[in-house]
Write a protein that holds these residues in place. Structure first.
Motif, PDB file in Angstrom:
ATOM      1  N   ASP A 106     -12.714   4.869 104.211  1.00  0.00           N
ATOM      2  CA  ASP A 106     -13.866   4.586 103.359  1.00  0.00           C
ATOM      3  C   ASP A 106     -14.654   5.863 103.083  1.00  0.00           C
ATOM      4  N   ASP A 140     -16.526   7.816 100.523  1.00  0.00           N
ATOM      5  CA  ASP A 140     -17.170   7.534  99.240  1.00  0.00           C
ATOM      6  C   ASP A 140     -17.579   8.784  98.469  1.00  0.00           C
ATOM      7  N   GLU A 192     -12.877   1.078 100.921  1.00  0.00           N
ATOM      8  CA  GLU A 192     -13.632   0.447  99.850  1.00  0.00           C
ATOM      9  C   GLU A 192     -12.680  -0.373  98.983  1.00  0.00           C
ATOM     10  N   ARG A 211     -12.149  12.175  94.324  1.00  0.00           N
ATOM     11  CA  ARG A 211     -12.568  10.894  93.761  1.00  0.00           C
ATOM     12  C   ARG A 211     -12.858  11.007  92.262  1.00  0.00           C
ATOM     13  N   THR A 270      -8.761   1.642  97.152  1.00  0.00           N
ATOM     14  CA  THR A 270      -9.925   1.808  96.285  1.00  0.00           C
ATOM     15  C   THR A 270      -9.504   2.137  94.852  1.00  0.00           C
TER      16      THR A 270
END
Length: 650
Positions: free
Chosen positions: A221, A223, A290, A424, A451
């Motif tokens: 996870d 982010d 996520e 990301r 994700t």
């Protein structure tokens, strides 16, 4: 996907103690009651946790806590309290990997502690039947900014525990200053407490054997606000501490350590626990990631031809790539990867022609990119085209218009917060233009494939290319590859780029053809780039080509049938009603196995294994049963296939 949280009133799940010494302690168990975690605030104001499985010790008391730029949440803590115990249930679907539909449950509890200034640290603890996970939260005003100075998390093992660990390469070392890239050999079966040969520490996943079973540590996870972590190089008395990226591991001008506005939420710290089959089938790495940002129904995993693996830079030309498109079409593979310097050697206009030619044969192209800016000395192109968002989106729009399926992006700087955010950003923009993504020279995925379903794979492994670079890597390859199903490839897709039957120029390949044939099933990757060339594939029996032409990239079920880290591995995977069994022997001595295949039910299939020499094949019929005898030659392997009537193709 659905998630239900509801309160459990079973008082045996949680225990609060108020000792005369001032210590405070709570305990939380897994749903099946086998794993238990204790959280303790000692009389010195330090927060610790410990783990047992079937009452046997997995982790000794290990530290918890954070230090931020403006507050210490790791020492002189007080007033430990626990919220209600909740049961977490979740189900989700993956487009690649060991299991298509995943369901899990866990017991969850939040703990609260404060420092002498009344500043709060929260710990969210989840205990699963196959492991433990926790994360930190620091509440606060969204206008308040923080920077992490230190994370105190540790993992303390008993002195008789053993470890299987990969050293982290030091930043700015290696070819063209491209390290770190998670591309070292694992140190196998070493005593806990042995220091890493690299000052940069040890990478995730990190495997340990304890009195309470096996434990595999990782994180998930990410982010984009937190850096990626590792284990520190020194682990006195078997206590491993969370480590940090080195100073150069960041986007040019970007942040190294975690920083953002409050509230802070760290990645999950994950410890998968159990026997080796339990570790191998664990999905904690995606369970705690996520959820998917969108469904992306256009994402199609599959196999790809790839000229560069054995033919290197000179193969990146129009005619060779056209030949490899024909190769994919003949094999029934959906992709061809065009590697470095395609923009110079072929050019955008001719690539568009190749894309059109490929489309006529139901093949799509993947194109290589150099991610880097000033953080390394690489010269391969296209370089720098993805650094700025506006330019990146223009490039991706152009690729989409040309009919390109995806990108392979190489040469990242490491694990700093700004570099994690860069990964990301690329994934988000690529998704907008329906592009698949493969990261090379890269960090560990850490669950990003859930994700971002368009993330097909990441390298983060000492893969096939290193075998072609030098004899040393080739000599260690059998044991190295027998290590990966228990570590690197447990939670995340891995672009090892397997399977070469041909002789490698200037290299004595130590693995047999049966060993190489097993790899595309044994290793998990949304895009499986096959190293063998068209000419090499033409030299193997038709039944081998037929087998490789129908290998799925997403599985409904996976089981470790037998194995030991670095020695051998036998994996069963099911797609629809068809079972594939793949096994390799990482040791020089032949190994005789009795495999229990009764779970498949009565069925006949084929066995392809080594012939009279390591460069030959033999095929025979095999039937399922509770004791199927298989002999694997030294550095050899095999593949079995038991067809079903309802094959669920990708």
């Amino acid at each position: 996907m659905k998630r239900i949280l509801f309160r459990l009133f079973s008082t045996w799940l949680v225990l609060g103690l108020a000792a005369c010494s001032g210590e405070q302690q709570y305990a939380l168990q897994s749903p099946d009651g086998r794993i238990a975690v204790e959280i303790e605030l000692n009389d010195r104001g330090q927060l610790h946790y410990s783990i047992t499985r079937d009452r046997a010790e997995v982790l000794q008391p290990s530290q918890m806590g954070l230090v931020l730029n403006d507050r210490d949440l790791g020492s002189e803590l007080r007033n430990l309290s626990a919220g209600p115990v909740n049961q977490v249930r979740d189900d989700y679907t993956m487009v690649q990997g060991k299991q298509r539909v995943i369901e899990y449950r866990a017991n969850e509890q939040m703990y609260r502690v404060e420092n002498t200034d009344g500043e709060i640290l929260q710990i969210v603890l989840r205990v699963f039947d196959d492991g433990v996970a926790f994360r930190y939260r620091v509440p606060g005003d969204t206008q308040s900014e923080y920077e992490l100075k230190e994370e105190l998390t540790s993992f303390a093992f008993a002195a008789d525990s053993r470890a299987w660990l990969q050293p982290m390469a030091e930043a700015q070392t290696g070819w063209a200053n491209t390290n770190p890239s998670y591309e070292e050999h694992y140190q196998m079966d070493i005593p806990v407490g042995e220091a890493s040969p690299s000052g940069a520490g040890w990478v995730f996943p990190a495997l340990f054997h304890t009195g309470g079973g096996w434990a595999l540590i990782t994180e998930a996870d990410m982010d984009g606000r937190y850096h990626a972590s590792r284990l520190q190089a020194e682990s006195p008395d078997g206590e491993y501490r969370i480590g940090y990226p080195m100073a150069p591991e960041k986007f040019t001008g970007g942040a190294l350590m975690a920083q953002a506005e409050l509230p802070l939420e760290s990645p999950w710290r994950i410890i998968a626990i159990g026997d080796l089959p339990t570790i191998a089938r664990s999905t904690l790495g995606t369970d705690l990631a996520e959820p998917a940002v969108s469904l992306m129904p256009w994402v199609k995993p599959g196999l790809a031809s790839w000229s560069w693996a054995l033919l290197k830079d000179a193969s990146v030309n129009y005619e060779t790539q056209k030949r490899f498109i024909d190769y994919s079409a003949d094999m029934g593979w959906p992709y061809t990867l065009v590697d470095v310097n395609w923009d110079q050697n072929i050019g955008y206009e001719k690539i568009a022609e190749l894309a059109d030619y490929a489309a006529q044969k139901n093949v799509r192209l993947l194109l290589w990119y150099n991610s880097s800016g000033a953080w390394n000395k690489t010269e391969y192109t296209p370089k720098g085209a993805l650094l700025e968002r506006d330019k990146r989106r223009l490039e991706f729009a152009r690729l989409q218009q040309m009919g390109i399926a995806g990108v392979k992006v190489d040469f990242f700087a490491g694990d700093g917060q700004s570099m994690i955010a860069y990964y990301r950003d690329i994934l988000e923009d690529a998704a907008d233009f329906e592009l698949l993504v493969n990261f090379h020279g890269a960090t560990l995925p850490r669950g990003w494939q859930r994700t971002f379903p368009n993330l097909m794979t990441m390298e983060a492994v000492r893969g096939m290319e290193f075998i072609t670079f030098g004899q040393g890597a080739a000599d260690r390859a059998p044991g190295h590859m027998a290590m990966l199903p228990f570590t690197r490839n447990v939670f995340d897709p891995m672009d090892f780029t397997p399977t070469a039957f041909s002789e490698i120029p200037n290299i004595d390949r130590r693995t047999s053809n049966g060993f190489e044939l097993a790899l595309p099933v044994l290793f998990l990757s949304g895009l499986q780039h096959i190293a063998e060339t068209d000419e090499g594939m033409a030299g193997v029996p038709q039944y081998v080509r037929d087998y490789l032409g129908h290998i799925p990239s997403v599985w409904d079920e996976s089981r470790l049938l037998d194995g030991y880290p670095g020695k051998f591995a036998v994996m069963a995977r099911r797609n629809g009603d068809t079972w594939y069994i793949a096994g390799i022997n990482g040791e020089e001595e032949a190994r005789r196995l009795q495999l229990d295949l009764s779970f498949i039910g009565p069925r006949a299939g084929e066995l392809i294994t080594d012939g009279n020499t390591p460069r030959e094949f033999t095929r025979s019929e095999v039937e399922t049963g509770s004791a199927v005898a298989v002999e694997i030659s030294g550095h050899g392997g095999f593949a079995m296939k038991f067809p079903g009537e309802n094959l669920a193709r990708n």
